[in-house]
Design a protein around this motif. Structure first.
Motif, short mmCIF file in Angstrom:
data_model
loop_
_atom_site.label_atom_id
_atom_site.label_comp_id
_atom_site.label_asym_id
_atom_site.label_seq_id
_atom_site.Cartn_x
_atom_site.Cartn_y
_atom_site.Cartn_z
N ALA A 101 16.30 -45.09 -10.56
CA ALA A 101 17.71 -45.42 -10.80
C ALA A 101 18.48 -45.24 -9.50
CB ALA A 101 18.31 -44.54 -11.89
N ALA A 102 19.64 -45.88 -9.42
CA ALA A 102 20.47 -45.74 -8.23
C ALA A 102 21.92 -46.00 -8.58
CB ALA A 102 20.02 -46.70 -7.13
N ILE A 103 22.81 -45.50 -7.72
CA ILE A 103 24.24 -45.71 -7.90
C ILE A 103 24.86 -45.97 -6.53
CG2 ILE A 103 24.72 -43.22 -7.80
CD1 ILE A 103 26.99 -43.76 -9.86
N ARG A 104 25.72 -46.95 -6.46
CA ARG A 104 26.45 -47.22 -5.23
C ARG A 104 27.69 -46.31 -5.20
NH1 ARG A 104 24.55 -50.89 -2.10
NH2 ARG A 104 23.20 -52.53 -2.91
N TRP A 105 27.85 -45.61 -4.09
CA TRP A 105 28.89 -44.61 -4.04
C TRP A 105 30.28 -45.21 -4.17
CZ3 TRP A 105 27.50 -39.62 -4.17
CH2 TRP A 105 28.54 -38.68 -4.11
N SER A 106 30.52 -46.35 -3.49
CA SER A 106 31.88 -46.90 -3.47
C SER A 106 32.25 -47.57 -4.78
CB SER A 106 32.00 -47.91 -2.32
OG SER A 106 31.02 -48.92 -2.47
N SER A 107 31.32 -48.28 -5.39
CA SER A 107 31.65 -49.07 -6.58
C SER A 107 31.21 -48.41 -7.88
CB SER A 107 30.99 -50.44 -6.50
OG SER A 107 29.58 -50.32 -6.55
#
Length: 118
Positions: free
Chosen positions: A49-55
């Motif tokens: 899994a991953a998450i974009r910090w800005s969005s």
């Protein structure tokens, strides 16, 4: 220098829930994606899994979609991986990764062991 420290891994039973944390330091992470990968014995490291910090956009492997949730705490520069309905096949060392979309540089944590007993 970016540093990532994972925590939260332990032995659990099938069906249990577990939360992992990745504490990031040494930089500003607005241009980063923070991801979780795992590696089981004898297998290749795989994306979880991953998450974009800005969005805050999130991404999941098909094998964990609907069971795992990735989130971030901006104030603490920490990314969490909430894992529900754990299965024995989720057993692996879980690694945190930070990758900059500006430079392409990638950083890894030391990993945390998750063991799911049947």
């Amino acid at each position: 220098q970016v540093q990532l420290v994972e925590s939260g891994g332990r032995l659990v039973q099938a069906g249990d829930s577990l939360s992992l944390s990745c504490a990031a330091s040494g930089g500003t992470f607005r241009s980063y994606a923070i991801g979780w990968f795992r590696q089981a014995p004898g297998k290749e490291r795989e994306f979880v899994a991953a998450i974009r910090w800005s969005s805050s956009h999130t991404y999941y492997a098909d094998s964990v979609k609907g069971r795992f949730t990735v989130s971030k705490d901006n104030a603490k520069n920490t990314v969490h991986l909430q894992m529900n309905s754990l299965k024995p096949e989720d057993t692996a060392v879980y690694y945190c990764n930070a990758e900059s979309s500006l430079t392409g540089r990638s950083y890894w944590g030391q990993g945390t062991q998750v063991t799911v007993s049947s």
